[in-house]
Design a protein around this motif. Structure first.
Motif, PDB file in Angstrom:
ATOM      1  N   LEU A 109      38.121  33.668  35.383  1.00  0.00           N
ATOM      2  CA  LEU A 109      39.541  33.452  34.331  1.00  0.00           C
ATOM      3  C   LEU A 109      39.021  33.377  32.842  1.00  0.00           C
ATOM      4  O   LEU A 109      39.476  33.780  31.822  1.00  0.00           O
ATOM      5  CB  LEU A 109      40.117  32.132  34.762  1.00  0.00           C
ATOM      6  N   GLU A 110      37.728  32.784  32.575  1.00  0.00           N
ATOM      7  CA  GLU A 110      37.506  32.378  31.319  1.00  0.00           C
ATOM      8  C   GLU A 110      36.975  33.769  30.587  1.00  0.00           C
ATOM      9  O   GLU A 110      37.129  33.828  29.271  1.00  0.00           O
ATOM     10  CB  GLU A 110      36.168  31.449  31.362  1.00  0.00           C
ATOM     11  N   SER A 111      36.492  34.629  31.307  1.00  0.00           N
ATOM     12  CA  SER A 111      36.017  35.905  30.845  1.00  0.00           C
ATOM     13  C   SER A 111      36.878  37.121  30.660  1.00  0.00           C
ATOM     14  O   SER A 111      37.007  38.170  30.281  1.00  0.00           O
ATOM     15  CB  SER A 111      34.916  36.362  31.397  1.00  0.00           C
ATOM     16  N   GLY A 112      38.324  36.755  31.209  1.00  0.00           N
ATOM     17  CA  GLY A 112      39.138  37.775  31.314  1.00  0.00           C
ATOM     18  C   GLY A 112      39.129  38.787  32.523  1.00  0.00           C
ATOM     19  O   GLY A 112      39.641  39.834  32.200  1.00  0.00           O
ATOM     20  N   MET A 113      38.396  38.625  33.403  1.00  0.00           N
ATOM     21  CA  MET A 113      38.125  39.766  34.324  1.00  0.00           C
ATOM     22  C   MET A 113      39.119  39.969  35.153  1.00  0.00           C
ATOM     23  O   MET A 113      40.108  39.115  35.532  1.00  0.00           O
ATOM     24  CB  MET A 113      36.572  39.480  35.184  1.00  0.00           C
ATOM     25  N   THR A 114      39.229  41.205  35.657  1.00  0.00           N
ATOM     26  CA  THR A 114      40.572  41.589  36.387  1.00  0.00           C
ATOM     27  C   THR A 114      40.732  40.961  37.762  1.00  0.00           C
ATOM     28  O   THR A 114      41.722  40.912  38.327  1.00  0.00           O
ATOM     29  CB  THR A 114      40.442  42.787  36.586  1.00  0.00           C
ATOM     30  N   ASP A 115      39.604  40.606  38.285  1.00  0.00           N
ATOM     31  CA  ASP A 115      39.517  39.977  39.564  1.00  0.00           C
ATOM     32  C   ASP A 115      39.688  38.336  39.557  1.00  0.00           C
ATOM     33  O   ASP A 115      39.513  37.772  40.472  1.00  0.00           O
ATOM     34  CB  ASP A 115      38.200  40.433  40.611  1.00  0.00           C
TER      35      ASP A 115
END
Length: 241
Positions: A109-115
């Motif tokens: 969530l912090e890095s904005g990853m899709t998973d």
């Protein structure tokens, strides 16, 4: 992480177990806050993500303290706790897995990853079974507290009983001494004074013992037997013949 400490139950104070109960209870609250705020963060709430990270840090450190006994705590100090954390229930592994899943969800969530949403869903699934496990751990510490309190009351009751038997024997000796002093007539007057003082001391000792026994009764401790110890019967009329 250390999985077993060698402190025995007898070495652990009720105050320490009270702290462990409070910590284990707080873990339940923290686990739910972690799940809730990670879920909120998955919907774009940045403040919730910071709360989740803080709660996760505290949760992980507290678990380490409970298991390894760093600082003033005692870690896993009984066989029942060892079985719960590292035996068939394997609570330590389940908690460590939850911590790892929460860290993964937070990182995504912090890095904005899709998973990130997928990791969040996996964490939410773990929320209820983890809460049940943490409740079981809290109950285990409460049982340890009850066991220690029962053992402490038993030791105090045994001491009171031993003192009662000693007092009984001392009273018999004092009685025999008074009989001997009376038989000695004027030559036993000084000895009679000593036996009177001894009798007063025994009376005060009996009062103290009775106060302890009454306190045990108020706490539902096992009743103290009034029977003398085996092999310690003394006949007052034959002791000084």
């Amino acid at each position: 992480m250390k999985q077993w400490t060698h402190s025995s139950r007898e070495e652990v104070s009720a105050q320490t177990i009270g702290q462990l109960i409070n910590l284990s209870g707080r873990q339940r609250m923290l686990s739910q806050r972690i799940v809730l705020h990670v879920l909120l963060a998955s919907y774009g709430d940045g403040a919730a993500l910071m709360v989740a990270k803080d709660c996760l840090s505290t949760f992980a450190q507290t678990h380490a303290d409970l298991v390894s006994g760093d600082g003033p705590l005692t870690g896993v100090f009984s066989e029942a706790l060892r079985q719960l954390y590292f035996g068939a229930r394997n609570a330590d592994e389940s908690i460590q897995r939850f911590i790892a899943q929460a860290n993964q969800a937070v990182s995504c969530l912090e890095s904005g990853m899709t998973d990130g949403r997928e990791k969040t869903d996996a964490l939410v699934v773990q929320g209820t079974p983890l809460l049940e496990l943490l409740q079981e751990i809290t109950l285990a510490y409460q049982q340890e507290m009850r066991s220690i309190e029962t053992a402490s009351l038993k030791r105090q009751s045994d001491i009171a009983e031993r003192l009662g038997n000693i007092s009984m024997q001392a009273n018999i000796v004092a009685l025999n001494a008074r009989i001997a002093a009376a038989r000695a007539g004027q030559f036993g007057r000084e000895f009679a004074v000593i036996t009177t003082v001894l009798a007063d001391i025994m009376k005060e000792m009996d009062q103290l013992i009775h106060s302890v026994v009454n306190a045990h009764s108020d706490n539902e401790a096992p009743p103290r037997s009034s029977a003398p110890l085996p092999g310690r019967h003394i006949r007052a009329d034959h002791a000084f013949q």
